[in-house]
Design a protein around this motif. Structure first.
Motif, PDB file in Angstrom:
ATOM      1  N   UNK A 155      -2.494  -2.174 -10.891  1.00 23.41           N
ATOM      2  CA  UNK A 155      -3.274  -1.556  -9.837  1.00 23.41           C
ATOM      3  C   UNK A 155      -2.855  -2.093  -8.476  1.00 23.41           C
ATOM      4  N   UNK A 156      -2.907  -1.236  -7.449  1.00 27.77           N
ATOM      5  CA  UNK A 156      -2.538  -1.701  -6.125  1.00 27.77           C
ATOM      6  C   UNK A 156      -3.491  -2.793  -5.670  1.00 27.77           C
ATOM      7  N   UNK A 157      -2.926  -3.809  -5.064  1.00 31.89           N
ATOM      8  CA  UNK A 157      -3.779  -4.909  -4.657  1.00 31.89           C
ATOM      9  C   UNK A 157      -3.888  -4.947  -3.145  1.00 31.89           C
ATOM     10  N   UNK A 158      -5.071  -4.810  -2.670  1.00 32.04           N
ATOM     11  CA  UNK A 158      -5.312  -4.884  -1.238  1.00 32.04           C
ATOM     12  C   UNK A 158      -5.635  -6.327  -0.901  1.00 32.04           C
ATOM     13  N   UNK A 159      -5.263  -6.736   0.294  1.00 35.53           N
ATOM     14  CA  UNK A 159      -5.662  -8.083   0.666  1.00 35.53           C
ATOM     15  C   UNK A 159      -7.074  -8.027   1.251  1.00 35.53           C
ATOM     16  N   UNK A 160      -7.830  -9.068   0.968  1.00 34.22           N
ATOM     17  CA  UNK A 160      -9.239  -9.096   1.389  1.00 34.22           C
ATOM     18  C   UNK A 160      -9.342  -9.367   2.900  1.00 34.22           C
ATOM     19  N   UNK A 161     -10.541  -9.174   3.435  1.00 34.83           N
ATOM     20  CA  UNK A 161     -10.749  -9.414   4.870  1.00 34.83           C
ATOM     21  C   UNK A 161     -10.426 -10.865   5.227  1.00 34.83           C
ATOM     22  N   UNK A 162     -10.873 -11.779   4.350  1.00 34.68           N
ATOM     23  CA  UNK A 162     -10.619 -13.193   4.637  1.00 34.68           C
ATOM     24  C   UNK A 162      -9.123 -13.489   4.631  1.00 34.68           C
TER      25      UNK A 162
END
Lengths: 195, 245
Positions: free
Chosen positions: A129-136
């Motif tokens: 699954x595509x992994x988005x980076x978190x806000x932090x």
């Protein structure tokens, strides 16, 4: 590890033994069934667990149209590999996941078969699954991109250096970018920072 | 299949065209006619056995006759490494730069800044690679030859041991990484994150060249790590053990 059930349907004993010898090199464990008659093949396909069918073109050509239909329309999930032994183009190409050609050397055959076996063993890893980076992580990335050290980032975000390192590891593995210069390019392209 | 000395040079290229740059590194250029490998090597003054081992280890990823390769003299090995360096710096990198520039020039509109960034990134990579190569040529190779000279004479001395303690193959191994990381990033930026409608053919050409450079560098590093380093380490050990007190 689970066994993989393999049917090898070929009239030639040499050919069947050759395929088995190459498959053993993959290091996976198999249960082989050798077949040289159409009726036996149908019986096996209908009554026993199967994962992989390796069948030669000349074997298929010797079967009646009805038998061919039964072989190719097998409903249980099974991978089909064709041995193109007659040298001519086969009309069955589209029904197969892989074709072993006469000119393939041992290495090529091994690679082709290994690929099929691997696809049987792990269907869809969740990591796809595509992994988005978190806000932090974005916060950390912005500061990495402007050239801050881990210690400076830690102070600025009121977290420990250890946490910064963890974030950076995650960013790198999610984005597939290892160097600071590369992360900077990414951050600029995505307008996280501007220069 | 192993490539053998009685094979025609032309056949080898038909077999795997990726070998072209390797072959040309040895000063062997197109127009082979029907000459065999042995014949072209003799004409060019190339060590046929070494040439074959290099070709085979590039052609067949599983073939790496480490012990056999270590049997060749350092001069032959380093001459080859130098020629690959020359190929990277004077053929491959300029080619990629040229393609990148074409890609950037063909693009007009908002976003040229991003492309310039990518160009700058490659320039940085080029500097790093150049520094890396310069260091090997100016520091590591001369050191290696000094060690070999002493070893061949079976003559250890305080000076040579001091030299080994100041810089040894162990240090070389430690500093010998990281150049690939930038290359890896650049590929990923182009593959995953290039947001602009650039000329795709040019972009593909850049990517293909980056992949090829990466493969070539890996093979190159393998020869350094598995052939050069163990060979010199063995000599270092002997010299230290036989140092006159």
């Amino acid at each position: 590890m689970k066994n993989t059930y393999v049917i090898i349907a070929d009239i030639s004993q040499l050919s069947r033994s050759g395929i088995m010898a190459i498959m053993k090199q993959t290091g996976f464990s198999f249960i082989f069934r050798e077949v040289f008659q159409a009726e036996k093949l149908i019986r096996l396909l209908q009554n026993e667990p199967n994962n992989l069918l390796i069948i030669s073109n000349s074997f298929l050509n010797s079967c009646s149209p009805e038998v061919i239909r039964k072989i190719l329309s097998q409903s249980t999930p099974i991978l089909r590999v064709l041995i193109q032994d007659t040298g001519m183009n086969s009309r069955f190409y589209n029904d197969f996941h892989e074709i072993l050609k006469p000119e393939d050397n041992e290495k090529v055959i091994l690679r082709k078969l290994e690929k099929q076996v691997r696809s049987l063993i792990k269907p869809d890893p969740a990591t796809n699954q595509p992994e988005e980076i978190s806000e932090r992580e974005k916060d950390v990335l912005k500061l990495v991109a402007v050239g801050m050290t881990n210690k400076e980032i830690a102070e600025k975000l009121y977290i420990s250096s250890h946490t910064v390192i963890t974030h950076r590891k995650n960013i790198t593995s999610k984005l597939g970018i290892k160097t600071i210069a590369g992360l900077t390019v990414y951050a600029i392209i995505h307008k996280l920072v501007s220069f | 299949m192993l490539i053998q000395s009685n094979m025609k040079m032309a056949e080898v290229i038909h077999l795997d065209y990726h070998l072209l740059p390797i072959v040309s590194r040895f000063g062997i250029n197109l127009g082979f006619g029907d000459k065999t490998i042995e014949q072209v090597c003799r004409e060019q003054g190339v060590d046929t056995n070494f040439f074959l081992e290099i070709l085979n280890s590039y052609y067949n990823k599983d073939y790496f006759p480490q012990k056999h390769l270590q049997g060749f003299s350092l001069e032959v090995i380093i001459e080859y490494l130098r020629k690959s360096h020359d190929y990277y710096l004077h053929t491959k990198i300029p080619l990629i730069e040229h393609l990148l520039r074409q890609m950037i020039d063909s693009f007009q509109g908002i976003g040229t800044e991003t492309l310039k960034l990518i160009n700058g990134f490659f320039a940085e990579y080029k500097n790093e690679l150049t520094r890396h190569i310069d260091r090997e040529e100016e520091k590591v190779y001369p050191y290696v030859f000094t060690v070999e000279a002493a070893f061949i004479l079976r003559k250890s001395s305080k000076e040579i041991v001091r030299l080994i303690h100041a810089y040894s193959m162990e240090d070389f191994e430690k500093e010998h990484d990281n150049v690939e990381d930038k290359l890896f990033d650049l590929k990923n930026i182009l593959i995953k994150y290039l947001p602009l409608p650039v000329d795709l053919q040019l972009c593909h050409a850049v990517l293909i060249e980056l992949f090829r450079l990466e493969t070539d560098l890996k093979d190159h590093a393998r020869i350094e790590d598995k052939v050069l380093v163990p060979k010199v380490k063995y000599m270092e050990k002997w010299l230290i053990e036989h140092a006159t007190v």
